[in-house]
Design a protein around this motif. Structure first.
Motif, mmCIF file in Angstrom:
data_model
loop_
_atom_site.group_PDB
_atom_site.id
_atom_site.type_symbol
_atom_site.label_atom_id
_atom_site.label_comp_id
_atom_site.label_asym_id
_atom_site.label_seq_id
_atom_site.Cartn_x
_atom_site.Cartn_y
_atom_site.Cartn_z
ATOM 1 N N VAL A 427 33.462 30.700 45.932
ATOM 2 C CA VAL A 427 33.250 31.836 45.376
ATOM 3 C C VAL A 427 33.519 32.959 46.493
ATOM 4 O O VAL A 427 33.941 33.924 46.387
ATOM 5 N N MET A 428 32.913 32.595 47.600
ATOM 6 C CA MET A 428 32.913 33.469 48.952
ATOM 7 C C MET A 428 34.341 33.513 49.645
ATOM 8 O O MET A 428 34.894 34.528 49.676
ATOM 9 N N VAL A 429 34.847 32.150 49.588
ATOM 10 C CA VAL A 429 36.029 32.351 50.352
ATOM 11 C C VAL A 429 37.351 32.395 49.406
ATOM 12 O O VAL A 429 38.503 32.813 49.997
ATOM 13 N N THR A 430 37.255 32.543 48.116
ATOM 14 C CA THR A 430 38.587 32.744 47.075
ATOM 15 C C THR A 430 38.950 33.979 47.466
ATOM 16 O O THR A 430 40.337 33.948 47.572
ATOM 17 N N PRO A 431 38.459 35.151 47.529
ATOM 18 C CA PRO A 431 39.071 36.579 47.830
ATOM 19 C C PRO A 431 39.622 36.627 48.993
ATOM 20 O O PRO A 431 40.856 36.872 49.012
ATOM 21 N N PRO A 432 39.162 36.135 50.151
ATOM 22 C CA PRO A 432 40.105 36.467 51.499
ATOM 23 C C PRO A 432 41.188 35.221 51.556
ATOM 24 O O PRO A 432 42.091 35.455 52.138
ATOM 25 N N ALA A 433 40.811 33.953 50.828
ATOM 26 C CA ALA A 433 41.870 32.912 50.775
ATOM 27 C C ALA A 433 43.333 33.639 50.342
ATOM 28 O O ALA A 433 44.553 33.478 50.865
ATOM 29 N N PHE A 434 42.946 34.106 49.267
ATOM 30 C CA PHE A 434 44.314 34.777 48.373
ATOM 31 C C PHE A 434 44.867 35.963 49.126
ATOM 32 O O PHE A 434 46.113 36.098 49.133
ATOM 33 N N ALA A 435 43.875 36.580 49.609
ATOM 34 C CA ALA A 435 44.394 37.890 50.528
ATOM 35 C C ALA A 435 45.095 37.404 51.867
ATOM 36 O O ALA A 435 46.153 38.137 52.287
ATOM 37 N N ASN A 436 45.024 36.164 52.400
ATOM 38 C CA ASN A 436 45.547 35.614 53.698
ATOM 39 C C ASN A 436 46.361 34.607 53.514
ATOM 40 O O ASN A 436 47.524 34.610 53.929
#
Length: 548
Positions: A427-436
């Motif tokens: 849950v924590m890494v999903t937003p940054p992963a999609f952003a990068n």
């Protein structure tokens, strides 16, 4: 009304499954409810820090920072669950199964009340941590309580119902989010969906006191009369019935052999292979989370909106439809879990999940392509289907089945901490992963799911149709480092004590465990005789007294 609300046999088992399932519906509801609210202007008005796509976009806007804050806010719940599950390692055996669930539900009510009345991001995050703490206590205890009150031939179905109700909770959260979104710009559009979880928690608090405690925990605490009473009610047979007595003796002997167990024993490489079995439960829970399911569960509406490019309303609608399809797909596991076994479903699910993630990566690699967008939408549904069949309820069933009684509560709690810490990670890494890295996020999960297939095949023994005591005997037959591979073969070839319909095939008195007990009792009696007494072992006396 009588003891246990006047219920016995199948009706009592169903009542336990309903209350246990309600807890998992609450778990699923709290997982899904916030994701749909991230697209509401009335919600983002109070918490603008987590808006990853503001309109208009400020010149100094930092998308990566907003994505991190969104991950912390959504993931705070799962981090609280981690600490709640960790606390149960010590509280589980002390409080018992029922009281742990009761306390956890009360904590959830307080946390949800604070959460729905939040006016600042700090208050929202803190209340999600508190709510998660209560749910962590529950989810590390409910599967154990369910497994220890179910018959071997029904245990899988009962726990799979819990998995189905997790998705039911997710589905309800999506539809409530969608329905109340029409009340925009009123804050009721997001405050009521968050507050609704209190209703489910209150149902658990009001109903669980009248249901039976785990008979194995009662034996573990030396409450033999109560344990025999519970077994009689669960089987709908008199306490003197041979089958009830047979099951009771098996439990008592297991406790007599393992009553000295403690948290430290989870990591022992002894005859029971405690460390081996603790690792299997932990990895099983970990695999469920790193499969990538919570990309969809927590962020379905956001994925439809930002990754595929749909409108906010259509994204919420598709998220609700996705949750509905997910719910209906989860019925399949209920009717296949005992027929095909745990291993087959896990292998089937992991294979399908790997293929689905691969196709999602390809379909989202080309932006603004309507045909590929449709394909991506379809395979978000397909991924959920494979997960619902293979892994949804499995990790709440398997760790409780695989661990011995003496460490069942702490080992199940340890396994549940894996669920929550890796849940938080995803849950924590999903937003940054999609952003990068954008679509490459799906490639990472495709590789992970493919890796799960050989691991499951070579290391996870089948537990379907086995009593919890039989699993002890299976692990007793393997030794050393090679036992990690051999246990799969032993579980496949060892004769079964119970048939597909729960009929007794081999009496407990004819098993190796019973022969060991007789040998121990004989030795104790000999020692006592040498001291000038006629007493046998303490446990033997207690068992015989209650049996008579």
């Amino acid at each position: 009304m009588g003891k246990f609300y006047g219920l016995r046999g199948t009706r009592l088992n169903v009542a336990i499954a309903i209350v246990a399932g309600c807890d998992f519906a609450l778990f699923g509801y709290d997982q899904g409810v916030l994701g749909g609210l991230l697209t509401l202007n009335s919600f983002l008005k109070y918490f603008p820090q987590i808006n990853t796509a503001p309109d208009p976009m400020p010149a100094d806007f930092n998308a990566s920072h907003a994505a991190n804050l969104q991950g912390i806010t959504v993931g705070g719940y799962t981090l609280g669950c981690f600490f709640g599950a960790a606390a149960t390692i010590w509280l589980g055996n002390m409080l018992g199964r029922k009281r742990t669930i009761f306390v956890g539900s009360c904590i959830m009510i307080v946390g949800a009340a604070i959460q729905c009345s939040s006016y600042s991001l700090g208050q929202l995050i803190a209340s999600r941590l508190l709510t998660g703490f209560g749910n962590g206590m529950n989810t590390s205890t409910v599967p154990t309580w369910q497994s220890e009150t179910s018959k071997p031939h029904r245990r899988g179905q009962m726990v799979m119902i819990e998995g189905l109700l997790i998705v039911f909770g997710v589905m309800i959260s999506y539809w409530i989010d969608l329905g109340f979104s029409f009340l925009e710009p009123s804050t009721i559009a997001w405050r009521f969906p968050i507050a609704f979880q209190i209703v489910l928690a209150l149902f658990i608090v009001c109903t669980i006191p009248g249901l039976p405690e785990s008979p194995r925990w009662l034996v573990y605490k030396g409450k033999y009369e109560k344990a025999l009473e519970v077994l009689s009610a669960l089987n709908d047979l008199p306490e003197t019935d041979p089958r009830v007595q047979d099951e009771f003796k098996a439990m008592c002997d297991t406790v007599a052999e393992e009553a000295s167990g403690s948290f430290r024993d989870c990591f022992k490489t002894n005859k029971n292979r405690n460390l081996h079995r603790t690792i299997l439960g932990y990895v099983n829970q970990m695999f469920q989370q790193i499969s990538g399911i919570n990309i969809i569960t927590y962020y379905a509406a956001t994925v439809f909106k930002d990754s595929i490019g749909l409108s906010p309303f259509l994204s919420r609608l598709l998220a609700a439809l996705n949750g509905t399809e997910y719910f209906f797909a989860s019925f399949i596991a209920i009717f296949t879990i005992e027929r095909f076994g745990r291993r087959s479903l896990m292998l089937f699910g992991a294979t399908g999940q790997a293929i689905s993630m691969s196709i999602l990566a390809g379909a989202t690699s080309v932006p603004n392509n309507s045909h590929l967008g449709i394909l991506a939408t379809i395979f978000l549904f397909v991924f959920n289907t494979f997960f619902a069949i293979g892994w949804l309820g499995m990790t709440w069933l398997y760790p409780a089945e695989i661990t011995p009684l003496s460490i069942r509560a702490p080992a199940s709690a340890i396994a549940t901490t894996a669920n929550w810490i890796f849940n938080f990670m995803v849950v924590m890494v999903t937003p940054p992963a999609f952003a990068n890295i954008k679509y490459k996020t799906y490639i990472v999960y495709a590789v992970i799911n493919a890796f799960m297939v050989p691991c499951t095949y070579f290391f996870f023994p089948e537990t379907a149709g086995r009593s919890l005591e039989e699993m002890d005997e299976i692990f007793h037959e393997v030794s050393g480092f090679r036992g990690a591979w051999d246990v799969v073969r032993v579980a496949r070839t060892r004769p079964r004590r119970y048939g597909r319909r729960g009929e007794l095939l081999i009496s407990y008195d004819d098993t190796e465990a019973a022969r060991r007990r007789s040998s121990v009792v004989s030795r104790e009696a000999t020692k006592s005789a040498r001291k000038g007494t006629d007493a046998g072992s303490d446990v033997g006396e207690k068992v015989e007294t209650v049996s008579d």
